[in-house]
Scaffold this motif. Structure first.
Motif, PDB file in Angstrom:
ATOM      1  N   ASN A  80      48.173  60.313  37.721  1.00 54.55           N
ATOM      2  CA  ASN A  80      48.072  61.326  38.801  1.00 54.55           C
ATOM      3  C   ASN A  80      46.571  61.275  39.748  1.00 54.55           C
ATOM      4  O   ASN A  80      46.337  61.548  41.305  1.00 54.55           O
ATOM      5  N   ALA A  81      45.699  60.198  39.176  1.00 51.50           N
ATOM      6  CA  ALA A  81      44.910  59.504  40.339  1.00 51.50           C
ATOM      7  C   ALA A  81      45.383  59.167  41.058  1.00 51.50           C
ATOM      8  O   ALA A  81      44.976  58.332  42.494  1.00 51.50           O
ATOM      9  N   HIS A 127      47.273  60.705  44.501  1.00 45.49           N
ATOM     10  CA  HIS A 127      46.891  60.990  44.779  1.00 45.49           C
ATOM     11  C   HIS A 127      46.213  60.256  45.877  1.00 45.49           C
ATOM     12  O   HIS A 127      46.020  60.510  47.047  1.00 45.49           O
ATOM     13  N   LYS A 128      46.074  59.361  45.043  1.00 42.03           N
ATOM     14  CA  LYS A 128      45.567  58.023  46.158  1.00 42.03           C
ATOM     15  C   LYS A 128      46.979  58.014  47.492  1.00 42.03           C
ATOM     16  O   LYS A 128      46.269  57.524  48.216  1.00 42.03           O
ATOM     17  N   ALA A 133      41.559  62.001  43.339  1.00 29.10           N
ATOM     18  CA  ALA A 133      41.448  60.590  43.152  1.00 29.10           C
ATOM     19  C   ALA A 133      40.633  60.128  42.047  1.00 29.10           C
ATOM     20  O   ALA A 133      40.933  59.714  40.901  1.00 29.10           O
ATOM     21  N   SER A 162      37.867  61.604  41.212  1.00 25.52           N
ATOM     22  CA  SER A 162      37.402  62.344  40.370  1.00 25.52           C
ATOM     23  C   SER A 162      38.741  62.226  38.444  1.00 25.52           C
ATOM     24  O   SER A 162      37.671  61.892  37.704  1.00 25.52           O
ATOM     25  N   LEU A 163      39.423  62.081  38.812  1.00 26.83           N
ATOM     26  CA  LEU A 163      40.276  61.662  37.537  1.00 26.83           C
ATOM     27  C   LEU A 163      40.364  60.056  37.103  1.00 26.83           C
ATOM     28  O   LEU A 163      40.360  59.966  36.014  1.00 26.83           O
ATOM     29  N   LYS A 164      40.208  59.251  37.948  1.00 23.73           N
ATOM     30  CA  LYS A 164      40.007  57.933  38.260  1.00 23.73           C
ATOM     31  C   LYS A 164      38.461  56.797  38.599  1.00 23.73           C
ATOM     32  O   LYS A 164      39.315  56.120  40.163  1.00 23.73           O
ATOM     33  N   LYS A 220      45.900  61.736  33.270  1.00 27.36           N
ATOM     34  CA  LYS A 220      44.902  61.447  34.312  1.00 27.36           C
ATOM     35  C   LYS A 220      44.989  59.816  35.880  1.00 27.36           C
ATOM     36  O   LYS A 220      44.838  60.357  36.569  1.00 27.36           O
ATOM     37  N   ASN A 221      45.610  58.855  34.388  1.00 29.40           N
ATOM     38  CA  ASN A 221      45.294  57.770  35.473  1.00 29.40           C
ATOM     39  C   ASN A 221      46.757  57.172  36.217  1.00 29.40           C
ATOM     40  O   ASN A 221      46.627  57.208  37.687  1.00 29.40           O
ATOM     41  N   LEU A 264      39.391  53.470  40.208  1.00 30.35           N
ATOM     42  CA  LEU A 264      40.391  53.390  41.233  1.00 30.35           C
ATOM     43  C   LEU A 264      40.611  52.115  42.066  1.00 30.35           C
ATOM     44  O   LEU A 264      40.320  52.431  42.833  1.00 30.35           O
TER      45      LEU A 264
END
Length: 273
Positions: free
Chosen positions: A220-221, A224-225, A247, A249-251, A217-218, A254
């Motif tokens: 992927n975050a 996405h950023k 991004a 929603s995942l972290k 998840k981190n 961030l």
């Protein structure tokens, strides 16, 4: 079925003493402490060698293994198509080239290995490493070859080899750590090298490929950023906002997200920070 005789580099009728000698030689050859950056690969290789030796050095387990092994050989020989005589010499030459490449890679001679690999690709179409080495050694050879190309900044070739390994390794739970290492290397090449040097339009394609790796998840975050940043550069603000929201929603915490929010606020008035 893994061919333990191939793993230990011995003949089917090998004696106990010869088996032990080969085992000791291979354990020294692939010991993780002498393989530096390839330590994970060497640990996996050593584990397989030990498993093969445990099976074949015990008379009972070897007998059970040999029954399955003979059945496999019979089935293979029964269904294997006959090779054309005129291709035998070429096949032998390819196999010799592949084994030389593998030996060079194991000994750290990466420039020589790459030179031989590129000559092989030029001289023979559709080279299949799996017809020259057993499956495990083929994967190991391709991994080391991809790593060699990566070290020399030949990223396109490295990526193609890593992605081929990933495809071949699908469903192989015994080598999950190696496949995870391959995913990380693909991610690093796309993110740290190719995407950084590319125009935003092309960088987006690289980041999308990284997302398909299905990382944590981190990670992927972060991707996405980076996609949001590309869209911001391209003035596609709605797309930038969409990926930034994914991004977060995942972290939620961030790093760098607040700075990106501030920039988007300038272009999307109703966007609340």
């Amino acid at each position: 079925m893994i061919n333990y005789y191939d793993i230990l580099e011995v003949h089917y009728e090998v004696s106990t003493d010869e088996l032990k000698r080969s085992f000791r030689t291979l354990i020294k050859k692939y010991h993780p402490d002498i393989h530096g950056q390839n330590k994970l690969w060497a640990e996996s290789k050593t584990k397989t060698i030990i498993q093969a030796y445990k099976t074949l050095s015990n008379s009972t387990s070897r007998e059970h293994y040999d029954k399955r092994y003979k059945h496999l050989l019979y089935t293979y020989s029964k269904h294997k198509p006959r090779e054309k005589t005129e291709t035998t010499a070429a096949t032998g030459a390819v196999q010799e080239h592949v084994r030389t490449i593998f030996t060079d890679l194991l000994n750290g001679h990466i420039h020589h290995a790459i030179k031989n690999h590129e000559r092989l690709l030029k001289d023979y179409a559709g080279v299949d490493f799996f017809s020259s080495l057993n499956k495990r050694d083929s994967i190991d050879c391709l991994f080391l070859l991809a790593e060699a190309y990566e070290k020399l900044d030949k990223f396109d070739m490295a990526i193609s080899l890593y992605e081929f390994i990933l495809e071949k390794g699908k469903g192989n739970t015994h080598r999950s750590h190696l496949l995870h290492e391959v995913k990380e290397r693909i991610r690093n090449i796309y993110c740290r090298h190719l995407a950084r040097r590319a125009a935003p339009e092309k960088a987006l394609g690289y980041y999308e490929k990284v997302l398909r790796l299905k990382l944590y998840k981190n990670e992927n975050a972060f991707i996405h950023k980076k996609i949001a940043e590309c869209y911001l550069t391209l003035k596609a603000y709605e797309n930038a906002l969409r990926h930034l929201n994914i991004a977060l929603s995942l972290k939620p915490n961030l790093q760098g997200a607040h700075k990106l929010k501030t920039k988007l606020k300038q272009h999307i008035p109703d966007f609340a920070l």
